[in-house]
Each structure stands twice: as C-alpha cells, then as structure tokens.
Design an enzyme around this catalytic site. Sequence first.
Site, PDB file in Angstrom:
ATOM      1  N   HIS A 104      43.622  -8.798 -21.054  1.00  0.00           N
ATOM      2  CA  HIS A 104      44.004  -7.563 -21.706  1.00  0.00           C
ATOM      3  C   HIS A 104      42.578  -6.747 -21.924  1.00  0.00           C
ATOM      4  O   HIS A 104      41.610  -7.283 -22.049  1.00  0.00           O
ATOM      5  CB  HIS A 104      44.562  -7.863 -23.218  1.00  0.00           C
ATOM      6  CG  HIS A 104      44.861  -6.654 -23.919  1.00  0.00           C
ATOM      7  ND1 HIS A 104      45.771  -6.006 -24.061  1.00  0.00           N
ATOM      8  CD2 HIS A 104      43.957  -6.338 -25.059  1.00  0.00           C
ATOM      9  CE1 HIS A 104      45.580  -4.845 -25.032  1.00  0.00           C
ATOM     10  NE2 HIS A 104      44.297  -5.225 -25.348  1.00  0.00           N
TER      11      HIS A 104
ATOM     12  N   GLU B 280      42.221  -4.110 -32.527  1.00  0.00           N
ATOM     13  CA  GLU B 280      42.702  -5.449 -32.062  1.00  0.00           C
ATOM     14  C   GLU B 280      41.287  -6.375 -32.508  1.00  0.00           C
ATOM     15  O   GLU B 280      41.612  -7.408 -32.520  1.00  0.00           O
ATOM     16  CB  GLU B 280      42.825  -5.010 -30.421  1.00  0.00           C
ATOM     17  CG  GLU B 280      43.933  -4.273 -30.258  1.00  0.00           C
ATOM     18  CD  GLU B 280      44.432  -3.834 -28.701  1.00  0.00           C
ATOM     19  OE1 GLU B 280      45.104  -3.148 -28.448  1.00  0.00           O
ATOM     20  OE2 GLU B 280      43.241  -3.995 -27.943  1.00  0.00           O
TER      21      GLU B 280
ATOM     22  N   LYS C  63      44.308 -14.228 -20.621  1.00  0.00           N
ATOM     23  CA  LYS C  63      45.496 -14.714 -20.946  1.00  0.00           C
ATOM     24  C   LYS C  63      45.824 -16.082 -20.702  1.00  0.00           C
ATOM     25  O   LYS C  63      45.211 -16.721 -19.706  1.00  0.00           O
ATOM     26  CB  LYS C  63      46.486 -13.584 -20.281  1.00  0.00           C
ATOM     27  CG  LYS C  63      46.183 -12.075 -20.955  1.00  0.00           C
ATOM     28  CD  LYS C  63      47.318 -11.055 -20.428  1.00  0.00           C
ATOM     29  CE  LYS C  63      47.337  -9.884 -20.934  1.00  0.00           C
ATOM     30  NZ  LYS C  63      48.417  -8.913 -20.897  1.00  0.00           N
TER      31      LYS C  63
ATOM     32  N   ASN D 159      49.025 -11.196 -16.209  1.00  0.00           N
ATOM     33  CA  ASN D 159      48.125 -10.270 -15.677  1.00  0.00           C
ATOM     34  C   ASN D 159      46.547 -10.519 -16.163  1.00  0.00           C
ATOM     35  O   ASN D 159      45.904  -9.805 -15.941  1.00  0.00           O
ATOM     36  CB  ASN D 159      48.435  -8.729 -15.790  1.00  0.00           C
ATOM     37  CG  ASN D 159      48.478  -8.377 -17.166  1.00  0.00           C
ATOM     38  OD1 ASN D 159      48.164  -9.030 -18.120  1.00  0.00           O
ATOM     39  ND2 ASN D 159      48.643  -6.719 -17.440  1.00  0.00           N
TER      40      ASN D 159
ATOM     41  N   TYR E 294      50.977  -7.108 -30.383  1.00  0.00           N
ATOM     42  CA  TYR E 294      51.694  -6.198 -29.421  1.00  0.00           C
ATOM     43  C   TYR E 294      52.851  -5.525 -30.173  1.00  0.00           C
ATOM     44  O   TYR E 294      53.828  -4.628 -29.526  1.00  0.00           O
ATOM     45  CB  TYR E 294      52.147  -6.870 -28.199  1.00  0.00           C
ATOM     46  CG  TYR E 294      51.365  -7.198 -27.338  1.00  0.00           C
ATOM     47  CD1 TYR E 294      50.589  -6.291 -26.504  1.00  0.00           C
ATOM     48  CD2 TYR E 294      51.072  -8.496 -27.148  1.00  0.00           C
ATOM     49  CE1 TYR E 294      49.593  -6.661 -25.500  1.00  0.00           C
ATOM     50  CE2 TYR E 294      49.994  -8.807 -26.103  1.00  0.00           C
ATOM     51  CZ  TYR E 294      49.371  -8.020 -25.502  1.00  0.00           C
ATOM     52  OH  TYR E 294      48.300  -8.533 -24.637  1.00  0.00           O
TER      53      TYR E 294
HETATM   54  P1  CMP Z   1      48.182  -5.655 -21.796  1.00  0.00           P
HETATM   55  O1  CMP Z   1      47.017  -4.664 -21.375  1.00  0.00           O
HETATM   56  O2  CMP Z   1      48.056  -6.829 -22.616  1.00  0.00           O
HETATM   57  O3  CMP Z   1      49.053  -4.622 -22.595  1.00  0.00           O
HETATM   58  C1  CMP Z   1      50.569  -4.757 -22.758  1.00  0.00           C
HETATM   59  C2  CMP Z   1      51.208  -5.572 -21.878  1.00  0.00           C
HETATM   60  O4  CMP Z   1      52.523  -5.582 -21.618  1.00  0.00           O
HETATM   61  C3  CMP Z   1      50.398  -5.319 -20.472  1.00  0.00           C
HETATM   62  O5  CMP Z   1      49.109  -6.010 -20.380  1.00  0.00           O
HETATM   63  C4  CMP Z   1      51.258  -6.336 -19.372  1.00  0.00           C
HETATM   64  O6  CMP Z   1      51.068  -7.752 -19.430  1.00  0.00           O
HETATM   65  C5  CMP Z   1      52.741  -6.128 -20.457  1.00  0.00           C
HETATM   66  N1  CMP Z   1      53.623  -5.167 -19.685  1.00  0.00           N
HETATM   67  C6  CMP Z   1      53.480  -4.001 -19.361  1.00  0.00           C
HETATM   68  N2  CMP Z   1      54.651  -3.682 -18.744  1.00  0.00           N
HETATM   69  C7  CMP Z   1      55.485  -4.752 -18.540  1.00  0.00           C
HETATM   70  C8  CMP Z   1      56.599  -5.102 -17.764  1.00  0.00           C
HETATM   71  N3  CMP Z   1      57.256  -4.100 -17.065  1.00  0.00           N
HETATM   72  N4  CMP Z   1      57.279  -6.217 -17.809  1.00  0.00           N
HETATM   73  C9  CMP Z   1      56.389  -7.323 -18.306  1.00  0.00           C
HETATM   74  N5  CMP Z   1      55.248  -7.022 -19.159  1.00  0.00           N
HETATM   75  C10 CMP Z   1      54.754  -5.913 -19.183  1.00  0.00           C
END
Ligand code: CMP
Length: 139
Positions: free
Chosen positions: A117, A128, A11, A114, A51
């Site tokens: 993904h 995906e 990311k 984070n 998403y």
């Molecule tokens: P990812 O694995 O990319 O799949 C969905 C994403 O939503 C997740 O990682 C997080 O980065 C994001 N996400 C999930 N919960 C929250 C939250 N409470 N606030 C902001 N982003 C979120």
Amino acid sequence: MATNRTFTMIKPDATGAGHTGKIIDRIIANGFSIKAMKWTKLSLADAQAFYGVHAERPFFGELTEYMSSGPIVAAILEKENAVSDFRELIGATNPADAKPGTIRADFAESIAANAVHGSDSDENAAIEGSFHFSEREWA
Ligand code: CMP
C-alpha cells in the site's frame, strides 16, 4: 504543505511469500529512509477502520478480509516528494498495469493482493501513519 513522508504496508500476500526483505531493500535503495516500522496484523475491524474511505466500494469486503488474513509490515517513510515518488516506485494498483521494475510488477499477485500500500496524499499519509504508530515509536 508537503511533509516528505508517506505511509506503506507490505501486504499479506508479500509477507506470506517471503518478499518482505526484498521489498524493504528496494524501498531503501530508492532513497527512502525508515522513520518507523513494525511487523503486525490487522483485525477485521482494524482493516475496516483503516480503509473506511472505501466502505461503499464493491470490493470493501474482499479488501478488508484479505488485509486481515495474515501479517503485514507497516512503515512510515521519508524522502523528498515521498508520496508521489513512492507511488511511482510501487506502480499501478492493478499489477497487470504496473510498469516493469515496479514493486507491484515484480511481487504482486492481483489487484487485491497487490503486495504494498502507498498513501495517496500527504494528508492521508499523516492519518495512516498515526493509525499505526504513536510519536514515541518514530526514530
Ligand atoms: P491500496 O493502495 O492498499 O488502497 C486501496 C486498495 O483497494 C488497493 O490498494 C487495492 O488493493 C484494493 N482495490 C482497489 N480496487 C480493487 C478491486 N477492484 N478489487 C479488489 N481490490 C481492489
């Protein structure tokens, strides 16, 4: 049926911080082989489509703006039990909860930023992967 493939994105927080090479090394060192990979950028519309399953969530706007804010690396990975093994390698969604030694514990900034993904099922891995790659881009 398990396909032994998963899909990942490194990311914008991780590409921007110069963690791309270290994360790819970690992925390969843990037994994943790369079937397809590219450095690219999502438009806001791309992120909203990718998403789409989260469209009703309160964090949808933050997530899609963030994911379209800078470069990403998209990749299809192969390994036995790829989906579950990759989720183990990356750690919990919120880096504050991620086990020591996981990619998110070591490189992620926050629950939105984070670092990586990882697909949550074989079915979503296929969807995906197809979102980012045509079959002629696989090796
Ligand atoms: P990812 O694995 O990319 O799949 C969905 C994403 O939503 C997740 O990682 C997080 O980065 C994001 N996400 C999930 N919960 C929250 C939250 N409470 N606030 C902001 N982003 C979120």
